[in-house]
Design a protein around this motif. Structure first.
Motif, PDB file in Angstrom:
ATOM      1  N   GLU A  30     106.190  53.690  76.014  1.00 46.60           N
ATOM      2  CA  GLU A  30     105.604  54.088  74.728  1.00 46.60           C
ATOM      3  C   GLU A  30     106.675  54.659  73.796  1.00 46.60           C
ATOM      4  O   GLU A  30     106.689  54.368  72.599  1.00 46.60           O
ATOM      5  CB  GLU A  30     104.502  55.138  74.954  1.00 46.60           C
ATOM      6  CG  GLU A  30     103.207  54.569  75.499  1.00 46.60           C
ATOM      7  CD  GLU A  30     102.527  53.612  74.526  1.00 46.60           C
ATOM      8  OE1 GLU A  30     102.044  54.068  73.482  1.00 46.60           O
ATOM      9  OE2 GLU A  30     102.512  52.392  74.819  1.00 46.60           O
ATOM     10  N   SER A  31     107.567  55.472  74.350  1.00 51.16           N
ATOM     11  CA  SER A  31     108.632  56.052  73.513  1.00 51.16           C
ATOM     12  C   SER A  31     109.607  54.978  73.037  1.00 51.16           C
ATOM     13  O   SER A  31     110.116  55.033  71.910  1.00 51.16           O
ATOM     14  CB  SER A  31     109.366  57.168  74.259  1.00 51.16           C
ATOM     15  OG  SER A  31     110.126  56.681  75.347  1.00 51.16           O
ATOM     16  N   SER A 188     109.533  67.523  74.657  1.00 47.70           N
ATOM     17  CA  SER A 188     108.111  67.684  74.318  1.00 47.70           C
ATOM     18  C   SER A 188     107.732  67.071  72.971  1.00 47.70           C
ATOM     19  O   SER A 188     106.587  66.678  72.767  1.00 47.70           O
ATOM     20  CB  SER A 188     107.732  69.168  74.324  1.00 47.70           C
ATOM     21  OG  SER A 188     108.472  69.886  73.363  1.00 47.70           O
ATOM     22  N   ALA A 189     108.711  66.974  72.045  1.00 54.29           N
ATOM     23  CA  ALA A 189     108.406  66.415  70.720  1.00 54.29           C
ATOM     24  C   ALA A 189     107.972  64.956  70.809  1.00 54.29           C
ATOM     25  O   ALA A 189     107.355  64.418  69.888  1.00 54.29           O
ATOM     26  CB  ALA A 189     109.615  66.535  69.802  1.00 54.29           C
ATOM     27  N   ILE A 190     108.298  64.304  71.926  1.00 55.84           N
ATOM     28  CA  ILE A 190     107.811  62.942  72.177  1.00 55.84           C
ATOM     29  C   ILE A 190     106.791  62.949  73.316  1.00 55.84           C
ATOM     30  O   ILE A 190     105.635  62.593  73.147  1.00 55.84           O
ATOM     31  CB  ILE A 190     108.965  61.972  72.505  1.00 55.84           C
ATOM     32  CG1 ILE A 190     109.805  61.714  71.247  1.00 55.84           C
ATOM     33  CG2 ILE A 190     108.421  60.640  73.028  1.00 55.84           C
ATOM     34  CD1 ILE A 190     110.978  60.773  71.441  1.00 55.84           C
ATOM     35  N   PRO A 194     100.093  63.694  71.956  1.00 55.30           N
ATOM     36  CA  PRO A 194      98.982  62.829  72.364  1.00 55.30           C
ATOM     37  C   PRO A 194      99.254  61.339  72.134  1.00 55.30           C
ATOM     38  O   PRO A 194      98.796  60.502  72.903  1.00 55.30           O
ATOM     39  CB  PRO A 194      97.805  63.316  71.509  1.00 55.30           C
ATOM     40  CG  PRO A 194      98.381  64.209  70.464  1.00 55.30           C
ATOM     41  CD  PRO A 194      99.683  64.703  70.962  1.00 55.30           C
ATOM     42  N   ASP A 195     100.005  61.010  71.073  1.00 56.79           N
ATOM     43  CA  ASP A 195     100.372  59.616  70.811  1.00 56.79           C
ATOM     44  C   ASP A 195     101.897  59.521  70.836  1.00 56.79           C
ATOM     45  O   ASP A 195     102.575  59.759  69.841  1.00 56.79           O
ATOM     46  CB  ASP A 195      99.825  59.170  69.448  1.00 56.79           C
ATOM     47  CG  ASP A 195     100.014  57.675  69.181  1.00 56.79           C
ATOM     48  OD1 ASP A 195     100.944  57.084  69.774  1.00 56.79           O
ATOM     49  OD2 ASP A 195      99.246  57.104  68.385  1.00 56.79           O
ATOM     50  N   ARG A 201     108.066  57.316  66.579  1.00 61.45           N
ATOM     51  CA  ARG A 201     108.276  56.604  65.310  1.00 61.45           C
ATOM     52  C   ARG A 201     108.512  57.592  64.164  1.00 61.45           C
ATOM     53  O   ARG A 201     109.431  57.438  63.358  1.00 61.45           O
ATOM     54  CB  ARG A 201     107.047  55.719  65.025  1.00 61.45           C
ATOM     55  CG  ARG A 201     107.279  54.688  63.932  1.00 61.45           C
ATOM     56  CD  ARG A 201     106.104  53.719  63.851  1.00 61.45           C
ATOM     57  NE  ARG A 201     106.059  52.837  65.000  1.00 61.45           N
ATOM     58  CZ  ARG A 201     105.004  52.713  65.823  1.00 61.45           C
ATOM     59  NH1 ARG A 201     103.916  53.428  65.627  1.00 61.45           N
ATOM     60  NH2 ARG A 201     105.058  51.875  66.849  1.00 61.45           N
ATOM     61  N   THR A 202     107.675  58.623  64.104  1.00 60.40           N
ATOM     62  CA  THR A 202     107.789  59.640  63.050  1.00 60.40           C
ATOM     63  C   THR A 202     109.113  60.392  63.161  1.00 60.40           C
ATOM     64  O   THR A 202     109.809  60.606  62.170  1.00 60.40           O
ATOM     65  CB  THR A 202     106.622  60.652  63.163  1.00 60.40           C
ATOM     66  OG1 THR A 202     105.390  59.944  63.045  1.00 60.40           O
ATOM     67  CG2 THR A 202     106.690  61.707  62.081  1.00 60.40           C
TER      68      THR A 202
END
Length: 213
Positions: A30-31, A188-190, A194-195, A201-202
């Motif tokens: 996902e990351s 943790s920022a990734i 929850p998404d 991306r952000t």
């Protein structure tokens, strides 16, 4: 060049704390879909066999996405699975010894909190530095604080790329503008979001914006 600056833009460090019913491979993918540019496998409590299997699985995933795969601390495992590189802290194996073990072609990252440590790591063969904690962080209890001025001084002193780490998120990455870093390393920022894909991306977009200033 073993380590390209662009590979360090959004450096994701794994943590099992937020797995829930998901696998680490799912989280990492996902990351990667969200734009992570480098993955570091960090495990403190896994048994050797499981760690080895996990490393092979994540390495295959990273190769599919064309992203470097590094292992934290465990130099022997990094060599055994032929990882792209290894990252060591100030309390782990000395950087020069690590370079001898992994050979000339692998990426070597070293944590540094001072200009003196940064220069020593560079001299020992480090390809990049992880500098922090630049903000208070919950994922590493023993992390020493590194001021913005020290971060900038390290970037100005060394010739190798620097990534900032520690407490960085979409809300404060802008505060690192002008420091000279070429990317950020986050946990943790990734992986605590929850998404995961959207968080990556952000964060990538905000980091690109911060670096371009």
């Amino acid at each position: 060049m073993r380590c390209d600056k662009k590979d360090l833009l959004l450096y994701a460090v794994t943590d099992r704390a937020w797995l829930g019913d998901k696998t680490l491979a799912w989280q990492v993918e996902e990351s990667l879909k969200g734009g992570a540019t480098m993955i570091q496998l960090r495990e403190k409590h896994l048994d050797e066999d499981t760690f080895h299997e996990e490393a092979l699985e994540l390495q295959a995933l990273c190769r599919r996405y064309g992203v470097p795969f590094l292992i934290n601390d465990d130099v022997e495992l990094a060599v055994a699975v032929n990882a792209d590189g290894v990252h060591v802290g100030q309390h782990d194996m000395e950087a020069g010894q690590v370079r001898e073990k992994i050979g000339p072609d692998k990426i070597l990252g070293v944590s540094a909190q001072t200009v003196e440590q940064a220069l020593k790591a560079q001299a020992a063969g480090a390809d990049y530095l992880g500098v922090g904690a630049v903000f208070p962080t919950g994922t590493k209890d023993d992390a020493d604080a590194v001021s913005y001025d020290t971060l900038r001084a390290i970037c100005e002193t060394v010739d190798i790329p620097v990534v900032a780490i520690g407490g960085i998120g979409a809300h404060n990455v802008q505060a690192l503008a002008g420091s000279g870093i070429c990317g950020i390393a986050v946990v943790s920022a990734i992986y605590g979001q929850p998404d995961i894909q959207q968080a990556a991306r952000t964060l990538r977009a905000k980091t690109e914006e911060m670096i371009s200033q």
